[in-house]
Structures are given as C-alpha cells and as structure tokens.
Scaffold this active site. Structure first.
Site, mmCIF file in Angstrom:
data_model
loop_
_atom_site.group_PDB
_atom_site.id
_atom_site.type_symbol
_atom_site.label_atom_id
_atom_site.label_comp_id
_atom_site.label_asym_id
_atom_site.label_seq_id
_atom_site.Cartn_x
_atom_site.Cartn_y
_atom_site.Cartn_z
ATOM 1 N N LYS A 1 0.553 -1.220 0.070
ATOM 2 C CA LYS A 1 0.002 -0.101 0.065
ATOM 3 C C LYS A 1 0.813 1.214 -0.046
ATOM 4 C CE LYS A 1 -4.034 -1.900 1.977
ATOM 5 N NZ LYS A 1 -5.393 -1.756 3.114
ATOM 6 N N ASP B 1 -9.826 2.811 2.173
ATOM 7 C CA ASP B 1 -9.930 2.245 3.571
ATOM 8 C C ASP B 1 -10.381 3.017 4.583
ATOM 9 O OD1 ASP B 1 -8.824 -0.340 2.618
ATOM 10 O OD2 ASP B 1 -6.619 0.198 3.012
#
Length: 296
Positions: free
Chosen positions: A70, A106
C-alpha cells in the site's frame, strides 16, 4: 461470459490467495450487468514495479492493493489523490487510458464499518482509540479517526520508531486530536495504560490473518483485554478468519467486537464506483462474502 471485450480488475498482495475480494466484487459486477472480471494476484515485493507496468500494458481498468504494497506502490503511479497523499497509502488504482491514479478508500470503509458497530447515532468526539500497528492499514485508520474528531489516539507498534514517525507525520493534520506513540509490548506500562484508556482498540496488523501460516493465524497483538473498559470495542481489520484470536480474547472479556468484513465491503464499494462510475450493491457483496466465509 468472458470475452475479448471484458475489462479486467484485480487485487494484488503478498499473500493474495486468501483474498475474498474477487467473490465480492464479481458478485457486484454481475448484479450491475457489467462486463468486467476481478481476479487476485500474488505479487512479491521485488516484483511490484514490474506488476504495475504489466497492468498498464494489459490495460487493466484498475486494481486494489493490499499488504504489503500500500505504501510502496505510490512511486510507481502517475498521480495520487489528495486523501491518499495525506494517508500515505494507496489501496485502489484506476487506469484512465494509461494514466494510473492511486486512491485510498480504506479510511471511508473503516469509518462506515465502525459506525455500524457503534450505532449510527454514536460519535467519536471525545473518545480515545488505540491503534495496533503503524503500516498502511493503520495510516487509513488514523486518518479516519482524526476526521471524526477522536480526542486521543495511541499508536502502538513493535518498532517504537515507526509509531513515533507516524505520529510526527500526522501531527500537522491532527489539530484536534492528541497523538501518542507507544511500544506494543506485553508488560509495557504505557501500553497497559493505553489499553485501559481506549474506547476503541483496532488491530491494524496482519497478526491472526489466515493465508500466511498457521503460527500467524494463532497469533495476536499482546493486548491484555482484562485491563480494557467493559464497554470498549475491539475492531479487527482482518476478515478471514471471521473471528481471530484477537476477537476471541476480547469476547471472552465481555467486549463488543467487530471484524473487517464491513470495512472490506464499504472500501470495495467505493473502489467499484471509481472503476465503473456506478454504485455497488453492498447487499449482494455482503451475501457473496458471507457465502465464501462459510465455505472456508
């Protein structure tokens, strides 16, 4: 039916075989009658740059990014959305005619899942949170909690320097939130104090996740839930297995619990919209995810 006109989507991670995003996303795509297919690909860290080049060359419409890529994927993209820039991590990439733009859904998914557990009328204002971990997932959780007015957030990591660095990095956007880095270690006085103070404890580490190895699945962060407030919430971002050792221990001490299932659905729905321009049917996504979890 998959044809030469079918558009491709994917999730990349290491591991990736445990991911249930394909079943969830493909169910949503089918419900929307869209000619897309979503697959999972294991990408070793040393192959990340090559994988991004490959997705661009193969004209994938987009892909999700999970552990451990990420943060490291960001230099390989053409543009980064402002929210992803502030979080410092990307979990969704959109390919527009060869231009790869990174986003982070997220934080949105985490907060929606959190309010589902707390209740829509609850508030985070004035509350204290304890985040376990200092990686990409923790960054999204931290950003989301700050945006909701959480009063104090402890950031606990096995490497104190990483926790401290994260605190310093987010200090400029934490005007109404007190940030406190601590060492995540059994017996540490500051860690114990944070456990006592927390209204919400979030496991943002991969400890307890299926798909790595059996030892990891039977592991958990060193939280002593006997110290926790009786009305506290234990939130594990992991969704497979559905009940990690972390959540089992929290339940045994009478705490409310929440796994990462709803976060996965909500962040996935946000990514779906960015790729397709349409809203995802989250009911269909949840049903597909639960069927897959039941089959594990």
């Amino acid at each position: 039916m998959i044809t030469g006109k079918t558009q491709n989507l994917a999730v990349i991670g290491c591991p990736a075989e445990h991911s249930l995003s394909p079943c969830m996303q493909n169910a949503a795509l089918a419900a929307a009658r869209l000619d897309f297919v979503y697959t999972a690909h294991k990408v070793e860290p040393q192959d990340l740059a090559a994988a991004v080049t490959g997705f661009r060359a193969l004209n994938y419409r987009g892909f999700n990014v999970t552990v451990p890529h990420k943060e490291k994927i960001m230099p390989f993209l053409d543009a980064i959305d402002i929210t992803a820039q502030k979080i410092g991590a990307v979990n969704t990439v959109v390919n527009d005619r060869g231009k790869l733009t990174g986003y982070n859904t997220d934080a949105e998914g985490f907060i929606k899942g959190l309010y589902k557990a707390l209740g829509e009328n609850d508030t985070l204002c004035g509350k204290t949170a304890l985040i376990l971990g200092a990686g990409g997932a923790a960054r999204a959780v931290l950003y989301g909690l700050m945006g909701e007015g959480t009063a104090k957030i402890y950031i606990a990591a096995r490497n104190f320097i990483k926790a401290k660095e994260l605190t310093v990095e987010f200090a400029d956007i934490a005007s109404e939130t007190e940030l406190a880095p601590i060492l995540m270690k059994d017996g540490d006085a500051d860690f114990a104090a944070a456990t006592r103070a927390a209204d919400i404890t979030v496991n943002a580490t991969p400890l307890g996740m299926a798909g790595k190895d059996e030892a990891n699945r039977n592991n958990m962060p060193p939280v002593d839930f006997a110290l926790a407030k009786k009305n506290a919430l234990a939130y594990d971002l992991i969704y497979t297995p559905a009940e990690t050792k972390f959540l089992q221990r929290a339940t045994a001490h009478g705490l409310k619990t929440q796994n990462g299932e709803d976060m996965l659905i909500f962040q996935g729905a946000a990514a779906f919209c960015k790729w397709t321009g349409q809203s995802a049917n989250t009911t269909v996504m949840k049903e597909a995810l639960q069927r897959a979890l039941a089959g594990k």
